[in-house]
Design a protein around this motif. Structure first.
Motif, PDB file in Angstrom:
ATOM      1  N   ALA A 120       0.846  -1.195   0.000  1.00  0.00           N
ATOM      2  CA  ALA A 120       0.000   0.000   0.000  1.00  0.00           C
ATOM      3  C   ALA A 120       0.881   1.244   0.000  1.00  0.00           C
ATOM      4  O   ALA A 120       1.596   1.507   0.957  1.00  0.00           O
ATOM      5  CB  ALA A 120      -0.902  -0.004   1.227  1.00  0.00           C
ATOM      6  N   GLU A 121       0.856   1.947  -1.104  1.00  0.00           N
ATOM      7  CA  GLU A 121       1.541   3.230  -1.231  1.00  0.00           C
ATOM      8  C   GLU A 121       3.041   3.186  -0.905  1.00  0.00           C
ATOM      9  O   GLU A 121       3.490   3.716   0.103  1.00  0.00           O
ATOM     10  CB  GLU A 121       0.869   4.283  -0.345  1.00  0.00           C
ATOM     11  CG  GLU A 121      -0.550   4.601  -0.758  1.00  0.00           C
ATOM     12  CD  GLU A 121      -1.175   5.668   0.122  1.00  0.00           C
ATOM     13  OE1 GLU A 121      -1.507   6.744  -0.415  1.00  0.00           O
ATOM     14  OE2 GLU A 121      -1.316   5.421   1.329  1.00  0.00           O
ATOM     15  N   PRO A 122       3.837   2.537  -1.745  1.00  0.00           N
ATOM     16  CA  PRO A 122       5.284   2.717  -1.621  1.00  0.00           C
ATOM     17  C   PRO A 122       5.625   4.189  -1.845  1.00  0.00           C
ATOM     18  O   PRO A 122       4.811   4.951  -2.381  1.00  0.00           O
ATOM     19  CB  PRO A 122       5.853   1.835  -2.731  1.00  0.00           C
ATOM     20  CG  PRO A 122       4.739   1.673  -3.706  1.00  0.00           C
ATOM     21  CD  PRO A 122       3.467   1.722  -2.911  1.00  0.00           C
ATOM     22  N   LEU A 123       6.793   4.600  -1.423  1.00  0.00           N
ATOM     23  CA  LEU A 123       7.198   5.978  -1.646  1.00  0.00           C
ATOM     24  C   LEU A 123       7.239   6.285  -3.138  1.00  0.00           C
ATOM     25  O   LEU A 123       7.498   5.401  -3.957  1.00  0.00           O
ATOM     26  CB  LEU A 123       8.580   6.244  -1.043  1.00  0.00           C
ATOM     27  CG  LEU A 123       8.742   6.112   0.467  1.00  0.00           C
ATOM     28  CD1 LEU A 123      10.188   6.371   0.848  1.00  0.00           C
ATOM     29  CD2 LEU A 123       7.812   7.056   1.203  1.00  0.00           C
ATOM     30  N   SER A 124       7.019   7.533  -3.482  1.00  0.00           N
ATOM     31  CA  SER A 124       7.187   8.008  -4.854  1.00  0.00           C
ATOM     32  C   SER A 124       8.460   8.833  -4.938  1.00  0.00           C
ATOM     33  O   SER A 124       9.020   9.267  -3.916  1.00  0.00           O
ATOM     34  CB  SER A 124       5.994   8.869  -5.263  1.00  0.00           C
ATOM     35  OG  SER A 124       5.986  10.083  -4.519  1.00  0.00           O
ATOM     36  N   ALA A 125       8.901   9.077  -6.157  1.00  0.00           N
ATOM     37  CA  ALA A 125      10.060   9.946  -6.347  1.00  0.00           C
ATOM     38  C   ALA A 125       9.796  11.326  -5.761  1.00  0.00           C
ATOM     39  O   ALA A 125      10.690  11.954  -5.171  1.00  0.00           O
ATOM     40  CB  ALA A 125      10.388  10.046  -7.835  1.00  0.00           C
ATOM     41  N   ALA A 126       8.567  11.815  -5.893  1.00  0.00           N
ATOM     42  CA  ALA A 126       8.223  13.134  -5.353  1.00  0.00           C
ATOM     43  C   ALA A 126       8.322  13.161  -3.837  1.00  0.00           C
ATOM     44  O   ALA A 126       8.715  14.187  -3.245  1.00  0.00           O
ATOM     45  CB  ALA A 126       6.814  13.527  -5.801  1.00  0.00           C
ATOM     46  N   ASP A 127       7.977  12.054  -3.166  1.00  0.00           N
ATOM     47  CA  ASP A 127       8.111  11.991  -1.709  1.00  0.00           C
ATOM     48  C   ASP A 127       9.562  12.196  -1.287  1.00  0.00           C
ATOM     49  O   ASP A 127       9.860  12.929  -0.331  1.00  0.00           O
ATOM     50  CB  ASP A 127       7.639  10.628  -1.184  1.00  0.00           C
ATOM     51  CG  ASP A 127       6.154  10.402  -1.339  1.00  0.00           C
ATOM     52  OD1 ASP A 127       5.385  11.384  -1.282  1.00  0.00           O
ATOM     53  OD2 ASP A 127       5.753   9.234  -1.519  1.00  0.00           O
ATOM     54  N   VAL A 128      10.472  11.530  -1.977  1.00  0.00           N
ATOM     55  CA  VAL A 128      11.887  11.644  -1.620  1.00  0.00           C
ATOM     56  C   VAL A 128      12.419  13.032  -1.971  1.00  0.00           C
ATOM     57  O   VAL A 128      13.213  13.614  -1.224  1.00  0.00           O
ATOM     58  CB  VAL A 128      12.707  10.546  -2.312  1.00  0.00           C
ATOM     59  CG1 VAL A 128      14.179  10.642  -1.917  1.00  0.00           C
ATOM     60  CG2 VAL A 128      12.155   9.160  -1.960  1.00  0.00           C
ATOM     61  N   ALA A 129      11.967  13.578  -3.095  1.00  0.00           N
ATOM     62  CA  ALA A 129      12.375  14.934  -3.460  1.00  0.00           C
ATOM     63  C   ALA A 129      11.977  15.931  -2.377  1.00  0.00           C
ATOM     64  O   ALA A 129      12.731  16.878  -2.076  1.00  0.00           O
ATOM     65  CB  ALA A 129      11.764  15.330  -4.799  1.00  0.00           C
ATOM     66  N   GLU A 130      10.806  15.742  -1.778  1.00  0.00           N
ATOM     67  CA  GLU A 130      10.374  16.619  -0.683  1.00  0.00           C
ATOM     68  C   GLU A 130      11.379  16.582   0.462  1.00  0.00           C
ATOM     69  O   GLU A 130      11.709  17.620   1.055  1.00  0.00           O
ATOM     70  CB  GLU A 130       8.992  16.182  -0.174  1.00  0.00           C
ATOM     71  CG  GLU A 130       7.852  16.470  -1.124  1.00  0.00           C
ATOM     72  CD  GLU A 130       7.286  17.866  -0.960  1.00  0.00           C
ATOM     73  OE1 GLU A 130       7.826  18.641  -0.139  1.00  0.00           O
ATOM     74  OE2 GLU A 130       6.312  18.183  -1.664  1.00  0.00           O
TER      75      GLU A 130
END
Length: 264
Positions: free
Chosen positions: A220-230
């Motif tokens: 359920a909802e692995p991290l996205s590239a945008a999450d890490v960029a944040e």
């Protein structure tokens, strides 16, 4: 170097201070591209670098970044990258994002060629880039950020080569932080866990799309590239006296490198 016009998006502080300037490696896809997008939306000047010029040109058209195509496994290319970037002025931050994994073989069957390539892409590339931009940072201040992985902090079956490379990259950051204490350079590590991007698992599994999809199946909802960029941009935008030594970020469904909740 190729460039496009600056983005019209500005941060609340952009009126009172000049925009900061960052170099982002591995910027043609995934976390690197997401970091370029977010930095630009915060009114940073950004130079994106990777091997694939066509993708960098598209990213520049989209975001207003500038770009330099370079192979960070080649010392001459890194030297050229530094010359071209610094010719347009100093950089305030270097985001060492380039890297990646190859293979999931046990150590007993590991391919030494793949291990060597992972060491080149994750460790020596970060070393070369950091060495190229560190002198100007020691003079005027700046941030060296290393995008490692939870693989830099623990291991798991089938991960030996990637784990070894990411451990080595983390040690560059940890050692630099000791060697540069008292100087105006921050050394930051961001260590993501499971991140679903378009190419990481696909490349690791040698183009097997079905196997790559299974990595994230039921999560359920692995991290996205945008999450890490944040996380990256947040760390870079802390006040200059605040250093985020190491930040580990995982999806809620992942407790460790080997314990992941899967539905179904």
């Amino acid at each position: 170097m190729s460039s496009t016009a600056a983005s019209s998006q500005t941060s609340p502080t952009s009126q009172s201070s000049p925009p900061r300037r960052a170099l982002v490696t591995g910027a043609s896809t995934g976390i690197g591209a997401a970091t370029v997008r977010l930095l630009r939306s915060h009114d940073w000047q950004v130079v994106a670098t990777a091997r694939r010029a066509e993708r960098l040109a598209d990213l520049a058209q989209e975001t207003g970044c500038t770009w330099v195509s370079a192979d960070l496994q080649e010392s001459d290319d890194v030297d050229r990258l530094a010359r071209e970037v610094l010719a347009d002025g100093p950089v305030d931050a270097v985001v060492n994002n380039a890297g990646g994994a190859l293979g999931v073989d046990p150590v007993a069957q590991g391919d030494p060629g793949e291990w060597l390539t992972m060491y080149e892409r994750n460790v020596l590339a970060a070393l070369r880039v950091s060495q190229a931009f560190l002198p100007q940072m020691r003079q005027r201040g700046g941030d060296l950020l290393f995008l490692t992985s939870t693989a830099a902090h623990d291991t798991y079956p089938g991960g030996g080569g990637y784990v070894a490379a990411k451990h080595a990259e983390r040690i560059i950051a940890n050692t630099l932080r000791l060697e540069l204490v008292g100087e105006p350079v921050r050394v930051i590590e961001i260590a993501p866990g499971m991140v679903a991007t378009e190419e990481f698992s696909l490349n690791r599994l040698h183009g097997d799309a079905e196997a790559a999809q299974r990595v994230y199946a039921g999560v359920a909802e692995p991290l996205s590239a945008a999450d890490v960029a944040e996380c990256i941009v947040w760390a870079l935008e802390r006040p200059a006296h605040v250093n985020i030594d190491s930040l580990t970020v995982r999806p809620r469904a992942q407790a460790s490198n080997t314990l992941v909740a899967r539905e179904g």
